[in-house]
Scaffold this motif. Structure first.
Motif, mmCIF file in Angstrom:
data_model
loop_
_atom_site.group_PDB
_atom_site.id
_atom_site.type_symbol
_atom_site.label_atom_id
_atom_site.label_comp_id
_atom_site.label_asym_id
_atom_site.label_seq_id
_atom_site.Cartn_x
_atom_site.Cartn_y
_atom_site.Cartn_z
ATOM 1 N N ASP A 82 37.610 28.807 50.274
ATOM 2 C CA ASP A 82 38.271 27.525 50.517
ATOM 3 C C ASP A 82 39.468 27.288 49.599
ATOM 4 N N LEU A 83 39.678 28.170 48.627
ATOM 5 C CA LEU A 83 40.814 28.055 47.709
ATOM 6 C C LEU A 83 41.778 29.215 47.925
ATOM 7 N N PRO A 84 43.064 29.008 47.622
ATOM 8 C CA PRO A 84 44.012 30.123 47.710
ATOM 9 C C PRO A 84 43.607 31.256 46.767
ATOM 10 N N VAL A 85 43.865 32.486 47.196
ATOM 11 C CA VAL A 85 43.530 33.667 46.402
ATOM 12 C C VAL A 85 44.824 34.418 46.104
ATOM 13 N N TYR A 86 45.104 34.598 44.824
ATOM 14 C CA TYR A 86 46.298 35.302 44.362
ATOM 15 C C TYR A 86 45.878 36.669 43.846
ATOM 16 N N LEU A 87 46.373 37.705 44.492
ATOM 17 C CA LEU A 87 45.972 39.075 44.193
ATOM 18 C C LEU A 87 47.084 39.830 43.490
ATOM 19 N N TYR A 88 46.688 40.669 42.542
ATOM 20 C CA TYR A 88 47.671 41.580 41.959
ATOM 21 C C TYR A 88 46.991 42.836 41.453
ATOM 22 N N ASP A 89 47.789 43.894 41.365
ATOM 23 C CA ASP A 89 47.368 45.152 40.756
ATOM 24 C C ASP A 89 48.573 45.664 39.991
ATOM 25 N N GLN A 90 48.620 46.920 39.676
ATOM 26 C CA GLN A 90 49.729 47.452 38.890
ATOM 27 C C GLN A 90 51.038 47.369 39.672
ATOM 28 N N GLY A 91 50.978 47.656 40.954
ATOM 29 C CA GLY A 91 52.153 47.579 41.821
ATOM 30 C C GLY A 91 51.877 46.580 42.924
ATOM 31 N N MET A 92 51.627 47.105 44.129
ATOM 32 C CA MET A 92 51.293 46.213 45.233
ATOM 33 C C MET A 92 50.379 46.884 46.259
ATOM 34 N N THR A 93 50.191 48.177 46.156
ATOM 35 C CA THR A 93 49.443 48.938 47.150
ATOM 36 C C THR A 93 47.995 48.483 47.271
ATOM 37 N N ILE A 94 47.308 48.367 46.159
ATOM 38 C CA ILE A 94 45.893 47.977 46.186
ATOM 39 C C ILE A 94 45.742 46.534 46.658
ATOM 40 N N SER A 95 46.667 45.680 46.254
ATOM 41 C CA SER A 95 46.624 44.278 46.694
ATOM 42 C C SER A 95 46.746 44.172 48.205
ATOM 43 N N MET A 96 47.571 45.005 48.807
ATOM 44 C CA MET A 96 47.703 44.981 50.268
ATOM 45 C C MET A 96 46.390 45.365 50.933
ATOM 46 N N ARG A 97 45.738 46.388 50.424
ATOM 47 C CA ARG A 97 44.439 46.796 50.996
ATOM 48 C C ARG A 97 43.396 45.701 50.818
#
Length: 126
Positions: A82-97
């Motif tokens: 129910d809350l926004p989720v902000y994702l990050y990793d070293q670059g962006m590849t893992i966050s996309m998955r």
């Protein structure tokens, strides 16, 4: 008989096709945001660091919670939908998955840090 060069070219084409497919699916599942947008919005949501624990312990975005991508399929239920989720990793590849996976599980308010942690200039904790 197929030459070695043709096999290498085929492998490269398949790799790029998979990469493009992942990017397109991720853009449908989540919004890719700049560091400024990430910082502003994350105060109203959850920040999830998808890197492995040793990387998280070495330094992470202030307020982030460690949830390595390798454990996400098991522990995604610990993230509030129910809350926004902000994702990050070293670059962006893992966050996309991760965004694709979470979107399949019903999460709708997903955001990915465009620059990744390696280019993060905001507040950190070590």
């Amino acid at each position: 008989m197929i030459s070695s060069l043709m096999i290498v070219l085929l492998i490269i084409v398949v790799f790029f096709a998979i990469n493009l497919s992942t990017r397109l699916r991720a853009k449908k599942a989540a919004k890719i945001v700049s560091e400024d947008e990430f910082q502003k919005g994350s105060h109203r949501g959850q920040i999830i660091d998808l890197r492995e624990t040793r990387d998280f312990d070495a330094g992470h975005v202030l307020g982030a919670r460690s949830m390595p991508y390798s454990t996400l399929k098991t522990f995604y239920g610990n993230i509030r939908s129910d809350l926004p989720v902000y994702l990050y990793d070293q670059g962006m590849t893992i966050s996309m998955r991760a965004a694709i996976l979470l979107n399949k599980k019903g999460y709708k308010k997903l955001y990915i840090l465009k620059s990744g942690y390696r280019n993060w200039n905001g507040k950190t904790k070590k």
